[in-house]
Design a protein around this motif. Sequence first.
Motif, PDB file in Angstrom:
ATOM      1  N   HIS A 251       1.574   8.722   7.426  1.00 53.90           N
ATOM      2  CA  HIS A 251       1.662   9.545   6.221  1.00 53.90           C
ATOM      3  C   HIS A 251       0.696  10.734   6.286  1.00 53.90           C
ATOM      4  CE1 HIS A 251       4.463   7.701   3.323  1.00 53.90           C
ATOM      5  NE2 HIS A 251       4.260   6.601   4.024  1.00 53.90           N
TER       6      HIS A 251
ATOM      7  N   ASP B  24      -8.464   6.555  10.070  1.00 56.87           N
ATOM      8  CA  ASP B  24      -7.775   5.398   9.488  1.00 56.87           C
ATOM      9  C   ASP B  24      -8.388   4.131  10.082  1.00 56.87           C
ATOM     10  OD1 ASP B  24      -6.007   3.585   8.415  1.00 56.87           O
ATOM     11  OD2 ASP B  24      -4.228   4.365   9.428  1.00 56.87           O
TER      12      ASP B  24
ATOM     13  N   GLY C 103       0.306   2.808   9.104  1.00 56.84           N
ATOM     14  CA  GLY C 103       0.962   3.284   7.885  1.00 56.84           C
ATOM     15  C   GLY C 103       0.290   4.503   7.286  1.00 56.84           C
ATOM     16  N   PHE C 104      -1.020   4.424   7.094  1.00 55.57           N
ATOM     17  CA  PHE C 104      -1.756   5.567   6.555  1.00 55.57           C
ATOM     18  C   PHE C 104      -1.738   6.731   7.552  1.00 55.57           C
ATOM     19  CE2 PHE C 104      -3.799   2.305   3.837  1.00 55.57           C
ATOM     20  CZ  PHE C 104      -3.682   2.932   2.612  1.00 55.57           C
TER      21      PHE C 104
ATOM     22  N   ASN D 104      -0.355   4.230  -1.990  1.00 54.42           N
ATOM     23  CA  ASN D 104      -1.602   4.767  -1.443  1.00 54.42           C
ATOM     24  C   ASN D 104      -1.358   5.541  -0.155  1.00 54.42           C
ATOM     25  OD1 ASN D 104      -3.543   3.881  -3.386  1.00 54.42           O
ATOM     26  ND2 ASN D 104      -3.318   1.795  -2.608  1.00 54.42           N
ATOM     27  N   ARG D 105      -0.437   5.057   0.660  1.00 53.36           N
ATOM     28  CA  ARG D 105      -0.120   5.797   1.887  1.00 53.36           C
ATOM     29  C   ARG D 105       0.457   7.174   1.544  1.00 53.36           C
ATOM     30  NH1 ARG D 105       1.294   0.385   3.931  1.00 53.36           N
ATOM     31  NH2 ARG D 105       3.447   0.570   3.204  1.00 53.36           N
ATOM     32  N   ARG D 106       1.332   7.194   0.550  1.00 53.47           N
ATOM     33  CA  ARG D 106       1.905   8.476   0.135  1.00 53.47           C
ATOM     34  C   ARG D 106       0.815   9.399  -0.398  1.00 53.47           C
ATOM     35  NH1 ARG D 106       6.417   9.420  -4.652  1.00 53.47           N
ATOM     36  NH2 ARG D 106       7.316  11.329  -3.793  1.00 53.47           N
TER      37      ARG D 106
ATOM     38  N   HIS E  63       0.816  -1.225   0.000  1.00 53.29           N
ATOM     39  CA  HIS E  63       0.000   0.000   0.000  1.00 53.29           C
ATOM     40  C   HIS E  63       0.849   1.274   0.000  1.00 53.29           C
ATOM     41  CE1 HIS E  63      -4.302  -0.255  -0.009  1.00 53.29           C
ATOM     42  NE2 HIS E  63      -4.383  -1.102   0.997  1.00 53.29           N
ATOM     43  N   ARG E  64       2.143   1.132  -0.204  1.00 54.43           N
ATOM     44  CA  ARG E  64       3.045   2.284  -0.046  1.00 54.43           C
ATOM     45  C   ARG E  64       2.597   3.508  -0.858  1.00 54.43           C
ATOM     46  NH1 ARG E  64       6.733   0.291  -2.391  1.00 54.43           N
ATOM     47  NH2 ARG E  64       7.832  -0.813  -0.744  1.00 54.43           N
TER      48      ARG E  64
ATOM     49  N   SER F 237      -6.449   0.337  11.003  1.00 56.92           N
ATOM     50  CA  SER F 237      -5.172   1.048  10.822  1.00 56.92           C
ATOM     51  C   SER F 237      -3.961   0.151  10.954  1.00 56.92           C
ATOM     52  CB  SER F 237      -5.058   2.171  11.853  1.00 56.92           C
ATOM     53  OG  SER F 237      -5.022   1.634  13.162  1.00 56.92           O
TER      54      SER F 237
END
Length: 397
Positions: A240, A229, A236-237, A214-216, A211-212, A232
Amino acid sequence: MNRLPVTLTAAGERALKSGHPWLFDGAIAKIKGEGKAGDLAVIFSFKKNKFIGVGLYDPDSPIRIRVLHQGSPAQINNDFFRARTQDAKKVREALLATDTNGYRLLHGENDGFPGLVVDVYAGVAVIKVYSPVWFPWLSGLIPVIVEAAAAETAVFRCARNVEKAAAALGFIDGQVIHGELADEDVVFREHGLSFVANVVHGHKTGFFLDHRANRRRIGQLAKGHDVLDVFSYAGGFSVHALGGGARRVVSLDISAPALAMARRNVVLNFGEERRHETLAEDAFVALERMQKKGETFGVVIVDPPSFAKREKEVPGALDAYRRINKLAVPLVEPGGILLAASCSARVPAEDFFRVVEAVLTASGRKWTLLEKTAHDDDHPIGFPEGAYLKSGYYRLN
């Protein structure tokens, strides 16, 4: 390793030539000899008895052959695996040019390593084995992986179904198989933000890297907003979102240990952060309560764990996606964004998005699809079943 001549059925041959990496027991017309896990299955055509492929044989799995190569003859040895690993590394070059050192080097079947995953966290390579076919090849493969990852340390992880086979060969889940590991909690970077991966006991290989992107993206959307989130996990989310300038972030998960890791990841980046709240509660219950209280957020992320491990669970999974997103929609403030995601491989993307968009329409609110996304670049998709992650960004008015 033995070499087993294999002739496929016509259907099996079609599957192989289509590029599918799995050949089930029913795809085999005949096989000479009795093989053990990891033996080379040398595959010949149904009619002309011509070489058409090679794979790793597993007598105890419905997936009888995990295909390594199809087409012209190839010699399967360390040089073959080294070239394939270096090819995979090249696919990740753009990602690794960013401030990121936690990534997936080998994405199983999708990178030509069926049943094997390698994630790298700040110079620690975590090699996770999902099939016993790889055990006879590991001693030669470990140096190849270490070289490609420029890793100082390598850790062996394995799925539960292969733990006994691993133990019989002297491999234990979480074992350090190259170099030394000062701390099982490894701190790595993702687009400039820091996270912890427990490479010995953590879920999967220690962190969810897929999901990197998407997190960004959430970080880019979060500035000045309250962010919820949902599911969660390790935050991660949430991290960010905070890094992107969110006004307030609520990490919601039923697991207290997961939320402890989320708090740890927040502190790692921002110290004691008043903008961050954690809520240990069942998501369905918590969202219903928040809705009754009239709470709203500028960004709501709904990223549940897989709701369908088996085919028969798909209808129930679709209903769960319907229910959780129905609860989430009222929590999105006017003009806000809902990120609805699914990691259930057995749920087709079109079915997932149809359910989510039916919920949005039934809510009576006007909505706009901003974009749909899949895995980040280090999780390439090489065959239909490899496309498990799907996410939709929706703006609600």
